[in-house]
Design an enzyme around this catalytic site. Structure first.
Site, short mmCIF file in Angstrom:
data_model
loop_
_atom_site.label_atom_id
_atom_site.label_comp_id
_atom_site.label_asym_id
_atom_site.label_seq_id
_atom_site.Cartn_x
_atom_site.Cartn_y
_atom_site.Cartn_z
CD GLU A 37 -14.41 52.60 59.38
OE1 GLU A 37 -14.10 51.92 60.37
OE2 GLU A 37 -14.57 53.84 59.44
CD GLU A 67 -9.70 54.88 60.84
OE1 GLU A 67 -10.84 55.05 60.39
OE2 GLU A 67 -8.84 54.19 60.24
#
Length: 253
Positions: A108, A128
């Site tokens: 990210e 995730e």
């Protein structure tokens, strides 16, 4: 500046290095705050045109520091997000130089940069879901804007990694290097830093923001960014330098 983030400046380029190699550059609170401070420095320094974000020890960033998380730390900066960058961007161009892993929050961070250069052994991913979590620091929002929608969906739902070569094929990264990514990133940064700083900021702003503009407003919105560039001293200097066959001397005004 925290020792967990190092800053170097040379030839119009600022290199910001996440310096937690023993933790695979996992992001904690102090490192996030130091990156945020480095971005403020990038914005304020008139001698710097481009920033590079990289990681020490052969890894870009492996995500959130879980030890810090268990102690109640949050690697977020108010109004700027994960790592001081995921919800905000400086006006000046920012390049991610990725070696090793850019995973979860590390991916990210790379997504939040304007350009990505990676070593050919680099790996990218938002794993995730494998831990019952979601890539909520920008991965789910930004990834489908930076690569094909269905590939982004696959990465989010499987949590699998992709190689630098595959990322390049998808148009997700700009360059793949067989050496340290920082060397290739500096070459790219030098090309950018040679250009007019006002033009760089305006061009980045339009490209980053225009996806939210309607057809009816896009020309008006663009004009707000570019109009000051065309009446600047740098615009006249650029034209004069071209006519006189010399290197321009930018003033940033």
């Amino acid at each position: 500046m925290s020792e967990e983030v190092l800053v170097e400046k040379a030839d119009g380029v600022m290199v910001v290095t996440i310096n937690r190699p023993d933790a695979k550059n996992a992001m904690n609170k102090s490192a996030a705050e130091a990156i945020s401070a480095a971005m403020d420095d990038l914005e304020a320094d008139g001698d710097v045109a481009v920033g590079i974000l990289t990681g020490a020890g052969g890894t870009f960033c492996s995500g959130m520091d879980l030890k810090g998380f268990l102690k109640g730390e949050s690697p977020f900066v108010e109004n700027r997000g994960f790592g001081g960058l995921s919800q905000w961007t400086p006006k000046k161009p920012l390049i991610a130089a990725v070696d090793g892993y850019a995973l979860a929050g590390g991916m990210e961070l790379a997504l939040s940069c304007d350009l990505i250069v990676a070593n050919d052994k680099a790996q990218f991913g938002i794993p995730e879901a494998k831990r019952g979590l979601a890539a909520a620091a920008g991965g789910l929002i930004k990834l489908p804007r930076q690569m094909p929608w269905r590939i982004a969906m696959e990465l989010a739902l499987t949590g699998d990694f992709i190689s630098a070569a595959r990322a390049y094929e998808l148009g997700f990264i700009n360059r793949v290097s067989d050496g340290p990514s920082l060397d290739a990133a500096k070459e790219l940064a030098a090309k950018i830093a040679a250009n007019g700083p006002l033009a760089l900021a305006a061009s980045k702003g339009v490209i980053r923001d225009s996806h939210t503009w309607t057809d009816e407003e896009m020309w008006t919105k663009q004009q707000q960014y570019v109009a000051p560039v065309f009446v600047s001293e740098d615009a006249r200097e650029g034209a004069a330098a071209f006519a006189e066959k010399r290197k321009p001397e930018w003033k940033g005004k």
